[in-house]
Design a protein around this motif. Structure first.
Motif, mmCIF file in Angstrom:
data_model
loop_
_atom_site.group_PDB
_atom_site.id
_atom_site.type_symbol
_atom_site.label_atom_id
_atom_site.label_comp_id
_atom_site.label_asym_id
_atom_site.label_seq_id
_atom_site.Cartn_x
_atom_site.Cartn_y
_atom_site.Cartn_z
ATOM 1 N N LEU A 12 0.829 -1.204 0.000
ATOM 2 C CA LEU A 12 0.000 0.000 0.000
ATOM 3 C C LEU A 12 0.868 1.260 0.000
ATOM 4 C CD1 LEU A 12 -3.043 0.231 -0.097
ATOM 5 C CD2 LEU A 12 -3.082 0.394 2.392
ATOM 6 N N LYS A 13 1.935 1.227 0.781
ATOM 7 C CA LYS A 13 2.874 2.363 0.825
ATOM 8 C C LYS A 13 3.388 2.678 -0.576
ATOM 9 C CE LYS A 13 5.152 1.983 5.317
ATOM 10 N NZ LYS A 13 6.458 1.810 5.948
ATOM 11 N N GLU A 14 3.782 1.629 -1.311
ATOM 12 C CA GLU A 14 4.318 1.817 -2.657
ATOM 13 C C GLU A 14 3.274 2.450 -3.587
ATOM 14 O OE1 GLU A 14 7.555 1.509 -3.575
ATOM 15 O OE2 GLU A 14 7.682 1.246 -1.395
ATOM 16 N N ILE A 15 2.019 2.044 -3.409
ATOM 17 C CA ILE A 15 0.946 2.588 -4.241
ATOM 18 C C ILE A 15 0.684 4.055 -3.892
ATOM 19 C CG2 ILE A 15 -1.544 2.456 -4.709
ATOM 20 C CD1 ILE A 15 -1.260 -0.636 -4.366
ATOM 21 N N ILE A 16 0.700 4.368 -2.599
ATOM 22 C CA ILE A 16 0.347 5.714 -2.124
ATOM 23 C C ILE A 16 1.459 6.730 -2.354
ATOM 24 C CG2 ILE A 16 -0.202 7.049 -0.045
ATOM 25 C CD1 ILE A 16 -1.451 4.444 1.079
ATOM 26 N N LYS A 17 2.708 6.257 -2.251
ATOM 27 C CA LYS A 17 3.889 7.141 -2.275
ATOM 28 C C LYS A 17 3.852 8.254 -3.326
ATOM 29 C CE LYS A 17 8.211 5.772 -0.492
ATOM 30 N NZ LYS A 17 9.228 4.751 -0.427
ATOM 31 N N PRO A 18 3.532 7.947 -4.592
ATOM 32 C CA PRO A 18 3.577 9.010 -5.607
ATOM 33 C C PRO A 18 2.557 10.133 -5.376
ATOM 34 C CG PRO A 18 3.369 6.837 -6.624
ATOM 35 C CD PRO A 18 3.199 6.651 -5.160
ATOM 36 N N TYR A 19 1.557 9.874 -4.541
ATOM 37 C CA TYR A 19 0.461 10.831 -4.396
ATOM 38 C C TYR A 19 0.565 11.731 -3.175
ATOM 39 C CZ TYR A 19 -1.557 7.773 -7.889
ATOM 40 O OH TYR A 19 -1.767 7.036 -9.019
ATOM 41 N N ILE A 20 1.554 11.493 -2.317
ATOM 42 C CA ILE A 20 1.600 12.318 -1.116
ATOM 43 C C ILE A 20 2.731 13.330 -1.156
ATOM 44 C CG2 ILE A 20 0.470 10.587 0.330
ATOM 45 C CD1 ILE A 20 3.189 10.074 1.605
ATOM 46 N N GLN A 21 2.459 14.475 -0.533
ATOM 47 C CA GLN A 21 3.440 15.558 -0.491
ATOM 48 C C GLN A 21 4.502 15.277 0.568
ATOM 49 O OE1 GLN A 21 2.891 17.806 -2.875
ATOM 50 N NE2 GLN A 21 1.010 16.677 -3.290
ATOM 51 N N ASN A 22 4.050 14.794 1.724
ATOM 52 C CA ASN A 22 4.927 14.600 2.866
ATOM 53 C C ASN A 22 5.469 13.178 2.877
ATOM 54 O OD1 ASN A 22 6.140 14.329 5.324
ATOM 55 N ND2 ASN A 22 4.380 14.969 6.533
ATOM 56 N N GLN A 23 6.652 12.990 2.306
ATOM 57 C CA GLN A 23 7.212 11.641 2.186
ATOM 58 C C GLN A 23 7.564 11.036 3.547
ATOM 59 O OE1 GLN A 23 7.247 9.708 -0.554
ATOM 60 N NE2 GLN A 23 6.202 11.356 -1.603
ATOM 61 N N GLU A 24 7.791 11.897 4.571
ATOM 62 C CA GLU A 24 8.080 11.357 5.900
ATOM 63 C C GLU A 24 6.851 10.665 6.474
ATOM 64 O OE1 GLU A 24 9.588 14.909 7.751
ATOM 65 O OE2 GLU A 24 11.084 14.893 6.156
ATOM 66 N N ALA A 25 5.681 11.176 6.154
ATOM 67 C CA ALA A 25 4.439 10.604 6.683
ATOM 68 C C ALA A 25 4.271 9.151 6.240
ATOM 69 C CB ALA A 25 3.238 11.435 6.238
ATOM 70 N N GLN A 40 -2.673 13.937 3.730
ATOM 71 C CA GLN A 40 -3.099 15.047 2.881
ATOM 72 C C GLN A 40 -3.284 14.664 1.415
ATOM 73 O OE1 GLN A 40 0.060 16.967 4.626
ATOM 74 N NE2 GLN A 40 -1.251 17.106 6.415
ATOM 75 N N ILE A 41 -3.921 13.520 1.217
ATOM 76 C CA ILE A 41 -4.224 13.079 -0.137
ATOM 77 C C ILE A 41 -5.583 13.660 -0.513
ATOM 78 C CG2 ILE A 41 -4.778 11.066 -1.559
ATOM 79 C CD1 ILE A 41 -2.819 9.473 0.256
ATOM 80 N N ASN A 42 -5.669 14.317 -1.668
ATOM 81 C CA ASN A 42 -6.962 14.885 -2.057
ATOM 82 C C ASN A 42 -7.843 13.820 -2.695
ATOM 83 O OD1 ASN A 42 -6.400 14.705 -4.865
ATOM 84 N ND2 ASN A 42 -5.347 16.673 -4.792
ATOM 85 N N SER A 43 -9.114 14.143 -2.866
ATOM 86 C CA SER A 43 -10.065 13.130 -3.330
ATOM 87 C C SER A 43 -9.753 12.630 -4.741
ATOM 88 C CB SER A 43 -11.494 13.643 -3.233
ATOM 89 O OG SER A 43 -11.600 14.885 -3.865
ATOM 90 N N ALA A 44 -9.229 13.486 -5.596
ATOM 91 C CA ALA A 44 -8.864 13.046 -6.950
ATOM 92 C C ALA A 44 -7.746 12.010 -6.885
ATOM 93 C CB ALA A 44 -8.430 14.237 -7.804
ATOM 94 N N ASN A 45 -6.756 12.262 -6.026
ATOM 95 C CA ASN A 45 -5.658 11.305 -5.871
ATOM 96 C C ASN A 45 -6.136 10.021 -5.209
ATOM 97 O OD1 ASN A 45 -3.243 13.900 -5.353
ATOM 98 N ND2 ASN A 45 -3.530 12.643 -7.159
ATOM 99 N N LEU A 46 -7.133 10.140 -4.343
ATOM 100 C CA LEU A 46 -7.689 8.951 -3.694
ATOM 101 C C LEU A 46 -8.298 8.024 -4.745
ATOM 102 C CD1 LEU A 46 -7.501 8.212 -0.806
ATOM 103 C CD2 LEU A 46 -9.702 9.292 -0.370
ATOM 104 N N VAL A 47 -8.946 8.614 -5.734
ATOM 105 C CA VAL A 47 -9.509 7.815 -6.836
ATOM 106 C C VAL A 47 -8.375 7.125 -7.598
ATOM 107 C CG1 VAL A 47 -10.774 7.917 -9.026
ATOM 108 C CG2 VAL A 47 -11.594 9.212 -7.043
ATOM 109 N N ASP A 48 -7.291 7.849 -7.845
ATOM 110 C CA ASP A 48 -6.132 7.254 -8.524
ATOM 111 C C ASP A 48 -5.558 6.089 -7.719
ATOM 112 O OD1 ASP A 48 -6.184 8.992 -10.695
ATOM 113 O OD2 ASP A 48 -4.937 10.480 -9.669
#
Length: 85
Positions: A12-25, A40-48
């Motif tokens: 899941l981390k690998e999938i989410i990584k490209p979409y988040i601003q805060n890589q430490e999170a 801080q993932i927006n709804s459009a990125n959540l769909v992705d």
């Protein structure tokens, strides 16, 4: 948590990584991590992310499940449920 669950979180981390601003999170992800509040993932990125999850696991996530997918725990439960169908 079992090993399978740990592996899922890593995937899941690998999938989410490209979409988040805060890589430490991403390094401190737990089952309780909220995609919108904590990462801080927006709804459009959540769909992705949902589309990426569908592709990786070859599952289809329906709208009611998508609406429930607000945190890591929910995402893991939905993935497991779909894989077991």
């Amino acid at each position: 948590m079992n090993t399978n669950q740990d592996n899922r979180i890593e995937e899941l981390k690998e999938i989410i990584k490209p979409y988040i601003q805060n890589q430490e999170a991403i390094e401190t992800i737990t089952e309780e991590t909220d995609f919108i509040k904590d990462l801080q993932i927006n709804s459009a990125n959540l769909v992705d992310i949902v589309l990426d999850i569908e592709e990786k696991y070859e599952i289809v996530i329906d709208n009611p499940s998508m609406e429930r997918m607000i945190n890591v725990k929910a995402a893991l439960e939905i993935i497991d449920a779909k894989l077991n169908e």
